[in-house]
Design an enzyme around this catalytic site. Structure first.
Site, PDB file in Angstrom:
ATOM      1  N   TYR A 258       0.825  -1.206   0.000  1.00  0.00           N
ATOM      2  CA  TYR A 258       0.000   0.000   0.000  1.00  0.00           C
ATOM      3  C   TYR A 258       0.864   1.263   0.000  1.00  0.00           C
ATOM      4  O   TYR A 258       0.448   2.300  -0.512  1.00  0.00           O
ATOM      5  CB  TYR A 258      -1.012  -0.017   1.154  1.00  0.00           C
ATOM      6  CG  TYR A 258      -2.312  -0.577   0.637  1.00  0.00           C
ATOM      7  CD1 TYR A 258      -2.365  -1.883   0.175  1.00  0.00           C
ATOM      8  CD2 TYR A 258      -3.453   0.206   0.528  1.00  0.00           C
ATOM      9  CE1 TYR A 258      -3.531  -2.399  -0.373  1.00  0.00           C
ATOM     10  CE2 TYR A 258      -4.620  -0.303  -0.018  1.00  0.00           C
ATOM     11  CZ  TYR A 258      -4.650  -1.600  -0.472  1.00  0.00           C
ATOM     12  OH  TYR A 258      -5.799  -2.099  -1.030  1.00  0.00           O
ATOM     13  N   LYS A 261       1.423   2.600  -3.459  1.00  0.00           N
ATOM     14  CA  LYS A 261       0.294   3.049  -4.281  1.00  0.00           C
ATOM     15  C   LYS A 261       0.380   4.556  -4.507  1.00  0.00           C
ATOM     16  O   LYS A 261       0.752   5.308  -3.600  1.00  0.00           O
ATOM     17  CB  LYS A 261      -1.036   2.674  -3.625  1.00  0.00           C
ATOM     18  CG  LYS A 261      -1.230   1.149  -3.592  1.00  0.00           C
ATOM     19  CD  LYS A 261      -2.650   0.747  -3.417  1.00  0.00           C
ATOM     20  CE  LYS A 261      -2.745  -0.762  -3.288  1.00  0.00           C
ATOM     21  NZ  LYS A 261      -3.355  -1.440  -4.422  1.00  0.00           N
ATOM     22  N   HIS A 319      -1.570  -2.213   6.197  1.00  0.00           N
ATOM     23  CA  HIS A 319      -1.880  -1.231   5.147  1.00  0.00           C
ATOM     24  C   HIS A 319      -2.536   0.036   5.714  1.00  0.00           C
ATOM     25  O   HIS A 319      -2.105   1.157   5.438  1.00  0.00           O
ATOM     26  CB  HIS A 319      -2.821  -1.842   4.100  1.00  0.00           C
ATOM     27  CG  HIS A 319      -2.288  -3.084   3.449  1.00  0.00           C
ATOM     28  ND1 HIS A 319      -0.951  -3.295   3.230  1.00  0.00           N
ATOM     29  CD2 HIS A 319      -2.913  -4.184   2.954  1.00  0.00           C
ATOM     30  CE1 HIS A 319      -0.779  -4.463   2.633  1.00  0.00           C
ATOM     31  NE2 HIS A 319      -1.953  -5.029   2.459  1.00  0.00           N
ATOM     32  N   ARG A 547     -22.982  -4.328   2.713  1.00  0.00           N
ATOM     33  CA  ARG A 547     -22.112  -3.250   3.206  1.00  0.00           C
ATOM     34  C   ARG A 547     -21.481  -3.578   4.549  1.00  0.00           C
ATOM     35  O   ARG A 547     -20.909  -2.704   5.199  1.00  0.00           O
ATOM     36  CB  ARG A 547     -22.893  -1.952   3.308  1.00  0.00           C
ATOM     37  CG  ARG A 547     -23.173  -1.356   1.943  1.00  0.00           C
ATOM     38  CD  ARG A 547     -23.972  -0.087   2.079  1.00  0.00           C
ATOM     39  NE  ARG A 547     -24.270   0.463   0.786  1.00  0.00           N
ATOM     40  CZ  ARG A 547     -23.564   1.437   0.210  1.00  0.00           C
ATOM     41  NH1 ARG A 547     -22.541   1.952   0.819  1.00  0.00           N
ATOM     42  NH2 ARG A 547     -23.894   1.887  -0.977  1.00  0.00           N
TER      43      ARG A 547
HETATM   44  O1  LIG Z   1      -2.032  -7.596   1.387  1.00  0.00           O
HETATM   45  C1  LIG Z   1      -3.116  -7.879   0.934  1.00  0.00           C
HETATM   46  O2  LIG Z   1      -3.663  -7.055   0.028  1.00  0.00           O
HETATM   47  C2  LIG Z   1      -4.688  -7.514  -0.842  1.00  0.00           C
HETATM   48  C3  LIG Z   1      -5.317  -6.257  -1.425  1.00  0.00           C
HETATM   49  O3  LIG Z   1      -4.368  -5.591  -2.202  1.00  0.00           O
HETATM   50  P1  LIG Z   1      -4.849  -4.658  -3.396  1.00  0.00           P
HETATM   51  O4  LIG Z   1      -3.617  -3.986  -3.837  1.00  0.00           O
HETATM   52  O5  LIG Z   1      -5.444  -5.560  -4.431  1.00  0.00           O
HETATM   53  O6  LIG Z   1      -5.857  -3.732  -2.845  1.00  0.00           O
HETATM   54  C4  LIG Z   1      -5.708  -8.347  -0.132  1.00  0.00           C
HETATM   55  O7  LIG Z   1      -6.593  -8.918  -1.057  1.00  0.00           O
HETATM   56  C5  LIG Z   1      -5.008  -9.453   0.621  1.00  0.00           C
HETATM   57  O8  LIG Z   1      -5.950 -10.176   1.392  1.00  0.00           O
HETATM   58  C6  LIG Z   1      -3.947  -8.914   1.529  1.00  0.00           C
HETATM   59  O9  LIG Z   1      -3.164  -9.983   2.046  1.00  0.00           O
END
Ligand SMILES: O=C1O[C@H](COP(=O)(O)O)[C@@H](O)[C@H](O)[C@H]1O
Ligand SMILES: NC(=O)C1=CN([C@@H]2O[C@H](COP(=O)(O)OP(=O)(O)OC[C@H]3O[C@@H](n4cnc5c(N)ncnc54)[C@H](OP(=O)(O)O)[C@@H]3O)[C@@H](O)[C@H]2O)C=CC1
Length: 572
Positions: A258, A261, A319, A547
């Protein structure tokens, strides 16, 4: 404008971080055959671009930097060129295929990788180089599909990919890898990056074997470690101590994708390069901050991993907390990695330990919609019957420092919800003595400003403001001042793994987690995680695609907060 920095070091390896220091009592074995190193003193050239990023694609030829002239006439050219070998450990796995190889290709495609590089896959599965290439080629895409040279670029990239099969705790396997790497690196200054894309129970085995037998002896050796970094304060500390038996902290790049990003990177830019936000960034003007993550799919295929962790460890402790730290930290002394990480640690250490009454947990149940059935979490064959692992959680966190005293930081994360979204919402206080309070309706909180950073999908920053509806009357409306990335910028946004891989190659640690940050992060969540598990707190069930649990709204209401991602009619 490029700036140039020179640094000299001595050969052989003693001067490099490749040699573990805490590990001084560890035996470092090296694999035959012995390599020869160019002896003597040499100078390294580091070129920094205007945004502070070293331009690693630049190389020396005839004392002039490729693509740009050398401004410092006194620069001494390097004797040897650098090469980087990137080994993806766990190359046969999901993450490697889905993210790492495509990110490496994207970097190559955009000319961000160094001139000399090699990619190795390492795993137990038996595969030839050709088979690895076939596997990788299925996942590669070109950034901009219409580019004509795409298939040429793919071919060039795949030619640089090789495979070594071996056990994870086997020095023989890594010796064989070392032998192959050495061949490819011949005549160049060798640097090695290992990406541990493997289950966490074998991290230490790999680090032990690889660091002893396949470290670069004349360049740097770095290890990117994937999450999870332990499952609580103690196990995380244990993992760090084990890794540090073989590696220096500087060699460990704990990844939290994250942080790579685009919108998360932009958070600091928004905060620290816009005067308008600076005076507002505190308890004086901010009512609450919301960090929201939702996915519109369940744990499909990853239930076995997930059940041992749950959503708080999977998303919140890393994250969302990392975003919170960047959001709330004081201005760092500079953009240098240690300055930023120092400020993040301070914020994390100022946070209150999360209490059970400030947490709501949920788990998705099966649901049928439009004739289609969606499974419950516990329908996953890899999930134990009767599991109470949360697939959803909401939490209220607090930072007990002068800037944020009393401001609720609300987190919400869930799988199998109605939408895929990650965003930061900042709700501002009411306008004191608002002249227009008679024109904004009865709910004054609805009329406050809100700043939203939409991390994904459709990256955007928008600010909710009040304006007059045009016409002769005086009616107020709420509108958004928008920055939609897809409208403002034509270029595709790079994947987080691209940025992070590039940073690891460049030795830029800003976006990686330092061990004290990790300790502080676990200290906030460990007591509540333990309590949830000891008491086997039953999660509130919510239908797949909904939700999430209603309890999240009560939790927010305890702090006079309304989740910003609910539609204006209040439905959820
Ligand atoms: O670290 C993880 O991240 C993913 C979500 O990542 P994204 O970049 O696709 O938003 C999550 O699906 C996963 O469970 C988790 O271990
Ligand atoms: N997949 C994802 O989306 C994400 C993954 N991560 C993390 O990244 C790492 C890798 O994830 P992912 O690729 O999904 O993992 P996988 O389960 O696909 O494992 C990767 C490789 O490791 C080997 N392996 C798997 N299980 C074992 C085992 N029990 N013992 C020894 N080797 C094993 C297998 O290779 P072989 O049998 O060939 O040796 C496998 O191909 C993990 O730490 C995960 O938590 C983090 C964020 C997202």
């Amino acid at each position: 404008m490029a700036s140039i920095a020179l640094g000299c070091h001595l050969h052989p390896a003693a001067a490099f971080s490749a040699q573990p220091s805490n590990a001084s009592n560890q035996q470092h074995r090296h694999c035959p055959p012995q390599r020869t190193h160019a002896a003597g003193r040499r100078c390294l050239l580091r070129v920094k671009s205007s945004n502070g990023r070293p331009q690693i694609g630049a190389s020396f030829s005839d004392g002039v930097l490729d693509g740009q002239s050398s401004e410092a006439g006194a620069v001494v050219p390097e004797q040897e060129e650098n090469t980087v070998s990137i080994t993806v450990v766990g190359a046969s796995g999901d993450l490697a295929k889905k993210k790492i190889f495509p990110a490496l290709f994207a970097l190559f495609y955009e000319d961000w990788l160094p001139k000399h590089f090699t990619v190795f896959g390492y795993a137990r599965s038996k595969m030839s180089d050709e088979e690895l290439r076939n596997m990788i080629s299925m996942t590669l895409t070109c950034r901009i599909d219409q580019r004509e040279n795409c298939s040429d670029k793919m071919e060039q990239f795949l030619k640089r990919c090789f495979y070594q099969s071996g056990q994870y705790n086997s020095e023989e396997g890594f010796c064989e890898l070392d032998r192959k790497l050495t061949q490819k690196e011949a005549g160049k200054q060798p640097n090695r990056l290992f990406y541990l894309s493997i289950p966490p129970n074998i991290f230490v085995d790999v680090v032990r074997s690889a660091s002893r037998t396949a470290s670069s002896r004349a360049g740097w050796t770095r290890f990117i470690v994937e999450k999870p970094f332990g499952r609580d304060y103690e196990s995380s500390g244990e993992l760090t101590r084990s890794l540090k038996m073989y590696l220096e902290e500087e060699q460990i790049f704990r990844i939290d994708h994250y942080l790579g990003k685009e919108l998360v990177e932009n958070l600091s830019v928004l905060r620290f390069s816009n005067l308008v936000f600076q005076p507002l960034w505190s308890r004086d003007y901010i009512r609450n901050v919301q960090l929201i993550f939702s996915e519109d799919f369940g744990t499909e295929g990853r239930g076995g991993y997930f059940d041992n962790y749950g959503i708080i460890r999977d998303i919140m402790q890393n994250h969302l907390l990392q975003i919170l730290a960047l959001f709330a930290m004081e201005t760092p002394v500079s953009l240098a990695a240690e300055d930023i990480r120092n400020e993040k640690v301070k914020v994390l250490r100022s946070m209150r330990k999360l209490k059970l009454e400030d947490v709501v947990v949920g788990q998705y149940k099966g649901h049928t919609r439009g004739g289609k059935s969606f499974p419950a979490y516990v329908d996953d064959p890899t999930v134990p019957n009767g599991s109470v692992t949360p697939t959803f959680a909401a939490a209220a966190l607090f930072i007990d420092n002068a800037r944020w005293d009393g401001v609720p930081f609300l987190m919400k994360a869930g799988k199998a919800l109605h939408t895929r979204r990650a965003e930061i919402r900042v709700q501002f206080r009411r306008v004191p003595g608002n002249l227009y309070r008679g024109n904004v309706g009865t709910d004054l909180d609805m009329a406050t400003n809100e700043l939203v950073l939409r991390v994904q999908p459709d990256e955007a920053i928008y600010l909710k403001i009040n304006n007059k509806v045009p016409g002769l009357g005086m009616r107020l409306d709420s509108s958004n001042l928008n920055l939609f990335y897809s409208e403002r910028y034509q270029r595709e946004i790079p994947d987080a793994y691209e940025r992070l891989l590039l940073d690891a190659i460049e030795g830029e640690r800003r976006l990686f987690i330092r061990s004290d940050e990790l300790d502080a992060a676990w200290a906030i969540f460990t007591p509540v995680l333990r309590e949830l598990e000891e008491k086997r707190v039953a999660p509130e069930l919510y239908p797949y695609g909904s939700r999430g649990p209603v309890g999240a709204h009560y939790l927010a209401a305890n702090y006079n907060v309304r989740w910003g991602d609910i539609s204006s009619d209040g439905s959820f």
